[in-house]
Scaffold this motif. Structure first.
Motif, PDB file in Angstrom:
ATOM      1  N   THR A 128       0.829  -1.212   0.000  1.00 17.88           N
ATOM      2  CA  THR A 128       0.000   0.000   0.000  1.00 17.88           C
ATOM      3  C   THR A 128       0.864   1.263   0.000  1.00 17.88           C
ATOM      4  O   THR A 128       0.398   2.328  -0.388  1.00 17.88           O
ATOM      5  N   ARG A 129       2.119   1.139   0.412  1.00 18.81           N
ATOM      6  CA  ARG A 129       3.049   2.265   0.306  1.00 18.81           C
ATOM      7  C   ARG A 129       3.305   2.673  -1.141  1.00 18.81           C
ATOM      8  O   ARG A 129       3.753   3.786  -1.416  1.00 18.81           O
ATOM      9  N   LEU A 133       1.189   1.984  -3.987  1.00 22.25           N
ATOM     10  CA  LEU A 133       0.060   2.004  -4.935  1.00 22.25           C
ATOM     11  C   LEU A 133      -0.065   3.324  -5.684  1.00 22.25           C
ATOM     12  O   LEU A 133      -0.387   3.335  -6.874  1.00 22.25           O
ATOM     13  N   ASP A 134       0.179   4.437  -4.980  1.00 22.83           N
ATOM     14  CA  ASP A 134       0.022   5.749  -5.631  1.00 22.83           C
ATOM     15  C   ASP A 134       1.086   5.994  -6.703  1.00 22.83           C
ATOM     16  O   ASP A 134       0.844   6.739  -7.644  1.00 22.83           O
ATOM     17  N   GLN A 135       2.251   5.378  -6.527  1.00 19.30           N
ATOM     18  CA  GLN A 135       3.363   5.640  -7.450  1.00 19.30           C
ATOM     19  C   GLN A 135       3.455   4.620  -8.580  1.00 19.30           C
ATOM     20  O   GLN A 135       4.193   4.810  -9.546  1.00 19.30           O
ATOM     21  N   LEU A 143      -7.930  -0.315   1.606  1.00 18.01           N
ATOM     22  CA  LEU A 143      -8.103   0.388   0.334  1.00 18.01           C
ATOM     23  C   LEU A 143      -9.398   1.196   0.287  1.00 18.01           C
ATOM     24  O   LEU A 143      -9.579   2.035  -0.596  1.00 18.01           O
ATOM     25  N   HIS A 180      -7.755   3.217  -5.019  1.00 16.23           N
ATOM     26  CA  HIS A 180      -7.367   1.839  -5.311  1.00 16.23           C
ATOM     27  C   HIS A 180      -8.481   0.850  -4.979  1.00 16.23           C
ATOM     28  O   HIS A 180      -8.298  -0.359  -5.108  1.00 16.23           O
ATOM     29  N   GLU A 207       0.768   2.647  10.395  1.00 15.98           N
ATOM     30  CA  GLU A 207       1.168   3.291   9.143  1.00 15.98           C
ATOM     31  C   GLU A 207       0.180   2.979   8.018  1.00 15.98           C
ATOM     32  O   GLU A 207      -0.210   3.861   7.249  1.00 15.98           O
ATOM     33  N   ARG A 208      -0.216   1.717   7.931  1.00 17.40           N
ATOM     34  CA  ARG A 208      -1.152   1.332   6.869  1.00 17.40           C
ATOM     35  C   ARG A 208      -2.448   2.128   6.970  1.00 17.40           C
ATOM     36  O   ARG A 208      -2.998   2.577   5.960  1.00 17.40           O
ATOM     37  N   LEU A 268      -1.726   5.849   6.041  1.00 16.29           N
ATOM     38  CA  LEU A 268      -1.588   6.004   4.587  1.00 16.29           C
ATOM     39  C   LEU A 268      -2.939   5.840   3.893  1.00 16.29           C
ATOM     40  O   LEU A 268      -3.192   6.465   2.862  1.00 16.29           O
ATOM     41  N   GLN A 269      -3.789   4.996   4.460  1.00 15.90           N
ATOM     42  CA  GLN A 269      -5.142   4.885   3.905  1.00 15.90           C
ATOM     43  C   GLN A 269      -5.850   6.241   3.991  1.00 15.90           C
ATOM     44  O   GLN A 269      -6.457   6.694   3.008  1.00 15.90           O
ATOM     45  N   GLN A 288      -4.292   8.448   1.396  1.00 12.45           N
ATOM     46  CA  GLN A 288      -4.694   8.086   0.034  1.00 12.45           C
ATOM     47  C   GLN A 288      -6.174   8.378  -0.206  1.00 12.45           C
ATOM     48  O   GLN A 288      -6.584   8.571  -1.356  1.00 12.45           O
ATOM     49  N   ARG A 329       4.279  12.186   2.784  1.00  8.00           N
ATOM     50  CA  ARG A 329       3.221  12.147   1.772  1.00  8.00           C
ATOM     51  C   ARG A 329       2.209  13.277   1.888  1.00  8.00           C
ATOM     52  O   ARG A 329       1.225  13.298   1.158  1.00  8.00           O
TER      53      ARG A 329
END
Lengths: 317, 317
Positions: A78-79, A81-83, A188, A193, B215-216, B219-220, B223, B262
């Motif tokens: 998931t780190r 996915l954006d890139q 997600l 995503h 972190e996950r 980041l969710q 994102q 980010r």
């Protein structure tokens, strides 16, 4: 010859010998095995820093081997996915690459589903976890291995399993297969995503999550309208958790019951998939058909159109 | 007299004696304490079945005590969100009820934020956890108690804390305060209980979640566009997890760094809130102002408009 690349998109390989053992065994099974240059790279808990792992994904996609099998899961996708250059990933699939894995790979597989209608990846074994165990550790599970071989040959057209009861006798459903690890999938939600699949067949598994946490995630999916929008939900294995005294009898069955009480979508259990030794291969993103007769469930799909010989293989667990 | 009702919306109270101790201590602090009839009810791991706990919430709302303090968290509120009569909850707040708690209460608090612009609840102590400990177990934390007393009197206008560095020196931000427990908050994503706050001040805490899981989730949120849309993010305590050998130095600082890399939104740490003994009270849903001078951060808000005496209390940790 069927080329197979082992690569590490997520967590660092803790035991390099397990990856070597997997490579050897996969070679013995007839694959032309290539180990990616960064498969054993390490940056803290990751298999290399983000730039390294992103480059690995692009490199494997560009090389387009017959099979791209992840070494292990963990955390890390998931780190990226954006890139990620999803077009390169898609291109490799159009050129025949079968991407395989589970657990953290759920992020990659469903990110693909979110973007491309006709493409799929394989939810299936991981190299270290499924092909890297010593004989003392249990070796390679035969069902997992055989199902993998059939899926990779393009011949696998269905997987069958037995439900705990006949309550879904007569059920027929058809839709796009998606899902995987419940925690990773839920991570997600709300992002770009997330696959907005309607009328699909959603499969889910998880490990080390107490049933109350599984339930919280299942109810989130229900409250988000995701469960009601599916043709069926298939639950795989949810193991590794420990009862606590305060549960007072509450367990996984109650979590499933809480979901069922809130949706008309059939929620089947017993799918042989998850963080368990015996796991089938499932084409994430493909259109599948589900048939239930008594307790017997069959999940089928069109075999690889590149196979013209019309075999009628299926795989029963 | 300030009436205070103890109620159980989530997990069953494992030790009734802890709730009795909390009731006694809160009485000694000057509150007119009422223990809800189902505060000690039990159905598996829950404080009564869903219908019981739903009825409790409505009953407490209709009674509209000065303070509605939850006995404990656990899991259970997300089961009720779809069925809750939010108008009755809102009505109680308009009539002066201060709802207080943290952890699972995050679901209730942010469900309110999602629905009503001018209303707030208090992120603050839980009866058993904060007022129910024996002296041998550490008793009542003085800062937690004093901050609670000030907040409940309506006099609390600010909480201060010290950041680990002066990197946010000069920061000023203003917005709606929301958030709470990271896992519970993320379990609302994608549902109609999610508060779509823009330009807000988001505070987060969690317990027993390894930094890779923290972190996950962070980041969710990033994102999903949530972090970038906030004026500031305040991180409280993230404890209770254990390092594993495979971390190789990866820890909470890396999770925070991954988020900061980010987003341009200031991400401050050091907020004295979470599953820790010393916790402040925070008005979830209220408009707050954040000022940082050197390492000193001050989070302020308008004190209760019903208080006309213009006290200038604040609370420093």
């Amino acid at each position: 010859m069927t080329t197979l690349t082992l690569f590490s998109p997520s967590g660092a390989v803790a035991k390099p010998v397990a990856l070597k053992r997997a490579a050897k065994r996969l070679g013995q099974l007839g694959f032309d095995v290539d180990v990616d240059a960064d498969a054993l790279s390490r940056e803290q808990r990751f298999a290399g820093d983000d730039a390294t792992r992103l480059a690995v994904l692009h490199r494997v996609a560009d090389a387009a081997p017959s099979i791209a099998l992840a070494s292990r899961g963990g955390y890390g996708l998931t780190r990226l996915l954006d890139q990620l250059d999803w077009g390169r990933i898609a291109h490799s699939i159009e050129h025949g690459t079968r991407w395989v894995g589970y657990s953290d790979l759920t992020a990659l597989q469903n990110g693909l589903v979110a973007r491309f209608k006709g493409l799929s990846m394989w939810a299936g074994p991981l190299a270290c976890d499924d092909f890297g165990r010593t004989e003392a550790e249990g070796g390679v599970d035969e069902v997992t291995r055989d199902c993998f071989l059939e899926a990779m040959s393009g011949a696998l057209e269905a997987v069958g399993f037995r439900a705990p009861s006949a309550e879904f006798d007569g059920l027929e459903a058809r839709g796009r297969l998606w899902g995987g690890n419940l925690t990773v999938l839920c991570s997600l939600l709300g992002t770009r995503h997330w696959p907005k699949v309607k009328g699909g067949i959603l499969f889910l598994e998880d490990i080390n999550e107490h049933p109350y946490r599984v339930e919280r995630m299942l109810l989130q999916l229900q409250q988000a309208g995701v469960i009601d929008a599916q043709a069926a939900v298939l639950l795989g294995d949810f193991g590794g958790w420990a009862k606590v005294p305060n549960d007072r009898g509450y367990g996984l069955k109650d979590a499933v019951a809480a979901l069922r009480a809130r949706t008309k979508t059939p929620v089947l259990t017993g799918l042989p998939f998850g963080h368990v030794r015996t796991k089938v291969c499932l084409p994430v993103g493909a259109t599948v058909e589900l048939y239930v007769q008594g307790r017997e469930a069959l999940l089928g799909w069109q075999s690889d159109p590149r196979l013209a010989h019309g075999h009628d293989h299926d795989h029963h667990h």
